[in-house]
Design a protein around this motif. Structure first.
Motif, PDB file in Angstrom:
ATOM      1  N   ALA A 177       1.684 -49.968 -14.110  1.00 30.15           N
ATOM      2  CA  ALA A 177       2.393 -49.915 -15.144  1.00 30.15           C
ATOM      3  C   ALA A 177       2.514 -51.255 -15.765  1.00 30.15           C
ATOM      4  O   ALA A 177       2.362 -51.504 -17.166  1.00 30.15           O
ATOM      5  CB  ALA A 177       3.806 -49.337 -14.973  1.00 30.15           C
ATOM      6  N   ASN A 178       2.767 -52.392 -14.984  1.00 33.03           N
ATOM      7  CA  ASN A 178       2.884 -53.552 -15.647  1.00 33.03           C
ATOM      8  C   ASN A 178       1.540 -54.088 -16.195  1.00 33.03           C
ATOM      9  O   ASN A 178       1.413 -54.780 -17.136  1.00 33.03           O
ATOM     10  CB  ASN A 178       3.154 -54.500 -14.331  1.00 33.03           C
ATOM     11  CG  ASN A 178       4.517 -54.533 -14.279  1.00 33.03           C
ATOM     12  OD1 ASN A 178       5.568 -54.056 -15.195  1.00 33.03           O
ATOM     13  ND2 ASN A 178       5.059 -55.215 -13.272  1.00 33.03           N
ATOM     14  N   GLN A 221      -1.705 -55.190 -21.070  1.00 29.07           N
ATOM     15  CA  GLN A 221      -3.099 -54.897 -21.867  1.00 29.07           C
ATOM     16  C   GLN A 221      -2.609 -54.562 -23.124  1.00 29.07           C
ATOM     17  O   GLN A 221      -3.352 -54.562 -24.132  1.00 29.07           O
ATOM     18  CB  GLN A 221      -4.109 -53.808 -21.019  1.00 29.07           C
ATOM     19  CG  GLN A 221      -4.868 -54.209 -19.894  1.00 29.07           C
ATOM     20  CD  GLN A 221      -5.244 -53.076 -19.142  1.00 29.07           C
ATOM     21  OE1 GLN A 221      -5.083 -51.805 -19.519  1.00 29.07           O
ATOM     22  NE2 GLN A 221      -5.996 -53.231 -18.190  1.00 29.07           N
ATOM     23  N   GLN A 222      -1.504 -53.960 -23.379  1.00 26.82           N
ATOM     24  CA  GLN A 222      -1.120 -53.520 -24.828  1.00 26.82           C
ATOM     25  C   GLN A 222      -0.165 -54.355 -25.539  1.00 26.82           C
ATOM     26  O   GLN A 222       0.465 -54.121 -26.423  1.00 26.82           O
ATOM     27  CB  GLN A 222      -0.122 -52.044 -24.562  1.00 26.82           C
ATOM     28  CG  GLN A 222      -1.265 -50.942 -24.111  1.00 26.82           C
ATOM     29  CD  GLN A 222      -0.242 -49.738 -23.714  1.00 26.82           C
ATOM     30  OE1 GLN A 222       0.867 -49.727 -24.231  1.00 26.82           O
ATOM     31  NE2 GLN A 222      -1.035 -48.999 -22.998  1.00 26.82           N
ATOM     32  N   GLY A 223      -0.142 -55.560 -24.770  1.00 24.21           N
ATOM     33  CA  GLY A 223       0.753 -56.685 -25.097  1.00 24.21           C
ATOM     34  C   GLY A 223       2.345 -56.555 -25.299  1.00 24.21           C
ATOM     35  O   GLY A 223       3.113 -57.009 -25.670  1.00 24.21           O
ATOM     36  N   LEU A 224       2.713 -55.594 -24.059  1.00 20.55           N
ATOM     37  CA  LEU A 224       3.979 -55.471 -23.957  1.00 20.55           C
ATOM     38  C   LEU A 224       4.686 -55.914 -22.533  1.00 20.55           C
ATOM     39  O   LEU A 224       3.925 -56.150 -21.692  1.00 20.55           O
ATOM     40  CB  LEU A 224       4.316 -53.792 -23.573  1.00 20.55           C
ATOM     41  CG  LEU A 224       3.743 -52.944 -24.940  1.00 20.55           C
ATOM     42  CD1 LEU A 224       3.736 -51.586 -24.437  1.00 20.55           C
ATOM     43  CD2 LEU A 224       4.831 -53.412 -26.121  1.00 20.55           C
ATOM     44  N   PRO A 225       5.893 -56.285 -22.457  1.00 22.92           N
ATOM     45  CA  PRO A 225       6.371 -56.836 -21.217  1.00 22.92           C
ATOM     46  C   PRO A 225       6.492 -55.808 -20.107  1.00 22.92           C
ATOM     47  O   PRO A 225       6.597 -54.674 -20.495  1.00 22.92           O
ATOM     48  CB  PRO A 225       7.718 -57.217 -21.640  1.00 22.92           C
ATOM     49  CG  PRO A 225       8.194 -56.590 -22.884  1.00 22.92           C
ATOM     50  CD  PRO A 225       6.980 -56.089 -23.482  1.00 22.92           C
ATOM     51  N   GLY A 226       6.112 -56.370 -18.978  1.00 22.72           N
ATOM     52  CA  GLY A 226       6.144 -55.482 -17.890  1.00 22.72           C
ATOM     53  C   GLY A 226       7.478 -56.144 -17.096  1.00 22.72           C
ATOM     54  O   GLY A 226       8.207 -56.726 -17.572  1.00 22.72           O
TER      55      GLY A 226
END
Length: 139
Positions: A89-90, A95-100
């Motif tokens: 998930a991280n 890859q989507q520019g979101l924090p893991g």
């Protein structure tokens, strides 16, 4: 202070949703203070930010690959192992520019459950986990 990650429930080490299959990978994490860093000088200039991540298990027995500490009804992340559902998930979040998720994040909700026991139960029973966590960040 370093400590090898483990899960503690009721004073005894126990495996739960967060135990990883890949026992060959050693993960060492820094321990979290008794108050989860609130009075730690590293966090004096810090603010808490809230994040969400969706974790998908490939099957019911798929391991999250995450070790947590039960603390005041919440789950503090001690370690994340490569190859587990959290790690996957991280990678997708990055890859989507979101924090893991990362070590020392505090999990406050899983699929609507807000107490640690309910969050662990959700981790064990659900294939898709919608996780809300908080992170202390320096401003």
């Amino acid at each position: 202070q370093k400590r090898t990650s483990s899960i503690t429930m009721g004073g005894a080490a126990a495996a739960c949703c967060c135990a990883a299959k890949d026992e060959g990978i050693e993960v060492t994490a820094y321990s979290v203070s008794a108050n989860d860093g609130v009075h730690d000088e590293r966090f004096l200039e810090a603010t808490q930010k809230r994040y969400q991540i969706s974790i998908q298990k490939t099957e019911q027995n798929d391991q999250l690959g995450m070790d947590v500490k039960h603390r005041l009804g919440r789950l503090v992340v001690l370690a994340i192992r490569r190859g587990g559902a959290v790690d996957r998930a991280n990678v997708m979040a990055k890859q989507q520019g979101l924090p893991g998720m990362q070590v020392n994040d505090v999990i406050v909700e899983v699929n609507g459950a807000t107490l640690d026991t309910g969050m662990v139960a959700a981790c064990k029973s659900a294939l898709v986990l919608n996780v809300t966590f908080i992170r202390r960040e320096h401003s």
